[in-house]
Enzyme design. Structure first.
Site, short mmCIF file in Angstrom:
data_model
loop_
_atom_site.label_atom_id
_atom_site.label_comp_id
_atom_site.label_asym_id
_atom_site.label_seq_id
_atom_site.Cartn_x
_atom_site.Cartn_y
_atom_site.Cartn_z
N ASP A 179 0.84 -1.21 0.00
CA ASP A 179 0.00 0.00 0.00
C ASP A 179 0.87 1.25 0.00
OD1 ASP A 179 -2.36 1.38 -0.03
OD2 ASP A 179 -2.79 1.15 2.09
N TRP B 195 2.64 7.98 -2.42
CA TRP B 195 4.05 8.19 -2.80
C TRP B 195 4.12 9.11 -4.02
CZ3 TRP B 195 7.03 7.54 -7.11
CH2 TRP B 195 8.43 7.49 -6.94
N HIS C 10 2.56 3.30 -9.11
CA HIS C 10 2.49 1.86 -9.36
C HIS C 10 3.74 1.37 -10.10
CE1 HIS C 10 -1.45 1.97 -7.72
NE2 HIS C 10 -2.04 2.55 -8.74
N SER D 19 -6.95 -6.04 -5.92
CA SER D 19 -8.04 -6.67 -5.18
C SER D 19 -9.34 -6.60 -5.99
CB SER D 19 -8.24 -5.96 -3.84
OG SER D 19 -8.78 -4.68 -4.06
N THR D 20 -10.30 -7.41 -5.59
CA THR D 20 -11.63 -7.36 -6.22
C THR D 20 -12.16 -5.92 -6.14
OG1 THR D 20 -12.01 -9.61 -5.44
CG2 THR D 20 -13.95 -8.38 -6.12
N ASN E 40 -10.47 -3.23 -6.10
CA ASN E 40 -9.73 -2.31 -6.98
C ASN E 40 -10.40 -2.13 -8.35
OD1 ASN E 40 -6.42 -3.29 -5.78
ND2 ASN E 40 -7.70 -1.57 -5.14
N ARG F 113 2.08 -5.10 5.99
CA ARG F 113 1.32 -4.09 5.25
C ARG F 113 2.09 -2.79 5.28
NH1 ARG F 113 -4.90 -2.85 4.43
NH2 ARG F 113 -4.63 -1.00 3.15
#
Ligand code: FPP
Length: 256
Positions: free
Chosen positions: A21, A26, A38, A66-67, A69, A189
Site C-alpha cells: 500500500d 508516494w 504503481h 483486489s476485487t 480495486n 502491510r
C-alpha cells in the site's frame, strides 16, 4: 553486521504475505500521477523478490489487485493492467534465472485477455522454479475466494463426491485457491494503514502482523529484513501458553 546477517536462519518465515500500500500517496507527494507510483511499486516488487530469495523465504504472496480495486477509475485500472502485462513479460527471463515459480490466485476470468495470456505464459515458463514461489493475488478477495469454495463444496456434495460429515478445516483449505500452499507466517502491510482489506482472511488466522508507515515504492530489502527480525522476536503460541511452548522447545532440544 548487515540486517540479513542478523536474521536467525533457523526461524525464517516460510511464507510472507504483503499488502503493498501507499503507491498513490508516494506519487502524490512528488506531484506525479498515481500510475507513476504503481510503476515504482513494480521496482519494489523486483527488489523484494530478490531479498526474499536471499533470506530463504519459500513463499511470497503479494496483493497486486483486489476485487475492490475494480471500482477505481477506469484509467487507473487500465494503467495497472498494462503495467502488469509489461512487467510480467519483461521480468520473466529474470524470474527463470532466479528460480522463481509464479502462481496466481484470484478471479482470473475477470482479467483482460492480454493479462491472462501474459500470466499463463509466465506461469508455464517458470513452473520448474524452486528457489521461491511468488503468488500474485490478482482480482482477489478473500470473501470471493471463500464463496467460491463453498459453492464448489456444495456442488460436490450434490454430486455425491463429498459427504457433508467429512467436512473439516483441512478439507475446506483444499477448496481455496491457496490449496497446497502453507499459510503465511508473517503479513506485512506498508503505507501506514492497519487493516487486512479482504486479504487471505482464512489463511492469516495465525500469522504475525507487521505494519509499517513506509510506502510500498520505498520498501527495500532492509525493510523486509527488519520485518523478519521483528517476527523472530515474537512468541508464536498458536493458542497455547508460554510455558507449554518453552517445554516443547526444551523437549525438541533434548531430542536432538
Ligand atoms: C496500493 O496502493 C497498490 C495497488 C492497488 C497496486 C499494487 C500493484 C503493483 C505494485 C504492481 C505489481 C505488479 C506486478 C507485476 C507484480 P494505493 O494505490 O492504494 O496507494 P494509496 O493508498 O497511497 O492510494
Amino acid at each position: 553486521m548487515s540486517l540479513l546477517e542478523k536474521i536467525n536462519n533457523k526461524r525464517i518465515p516460510s511464507h510472507i504475505a504483503i499488502i503493498m500500500d501507499g503507491n498513490g500517496r508516494w506519487a502524490k507527494e512528488r506531484g506525479l500521477n498515481r500510475a507513476h507510483g504503481h510503476q515504482e511499486g513494480v521496482v519494489a516488487v523486483r527488489k523484494i523478490v530478490e531479498a526474499a530469495i536471499q533470506a530463504n523465504v519459500k513463499f511470497l504472496t503479494i496483493y497486486a489487485f483486489s476485487t475492490e480495486n475494480w471500482n477505481r477509475p477506469d484509467d487507473e485500472v487500465d494503467a495497472l493492467m498494462e503495467l502488469m502485462v509489461h512487467a510480467i513479460v519483461k521480468e520473466t527471463p529474470d524470474l527463470i534465472k532466479q528460480g522463481v515459480r509464479l502462481l496466481t490466485i484470484g478471479d482470473y476470468e475477470r482479467l483482460p485477455n492480454k493479462t491472462k495470456t501474459a500470466l499463463k505464459e509466465c506461469i508455464t515458463q517458470t513452473e520448474e522454479g524452486s528457489s521461491i514461489t511468488l503468488i500474485l493475488a490478482l482480482s482477489y478477495s478473500s470473501k470471493w475466494e471463500i464463496t467460491q469454495a463453498v459453492k464448489k463444496m456444495m456442488g460436490d456434495i450434490q454430486n455425491n463426491q463429498l459427504k457433508s460429515e467429512d467436512l473439516n478445516e483441512e478439507l475446506l483449505s483444499d477448496y481455496l485457491s491457496t490449496k497446497g500452499i502453507p499459510d503465511p507466517d508473517l503479513l506485512i502491510r506498508t503505507g501506514g494503514e492497519k487493516r487486512i482489506s479482504n486479504f487471505l482472511l482464512w489463511q492469516l488466522a495465525y500469522a504475525e502482523l507487521y505494519f509499517t508507515d513506509t510506502y510500498w515504492p520505498d520498501f527495500r530489502e532492509e525493510h523486509l529484513y527488519k520485518a523478519i527480525c521483528n517476527f523472530q522476536c515474537r512468541e508464536r503460541r498458536f493458542g497455547k501458553t508460554s510455558e507449554q511452548i518453552e517445554k516443547e522447545q526444551r523437549d525438541k532440544l533434548n531430542n536432538l
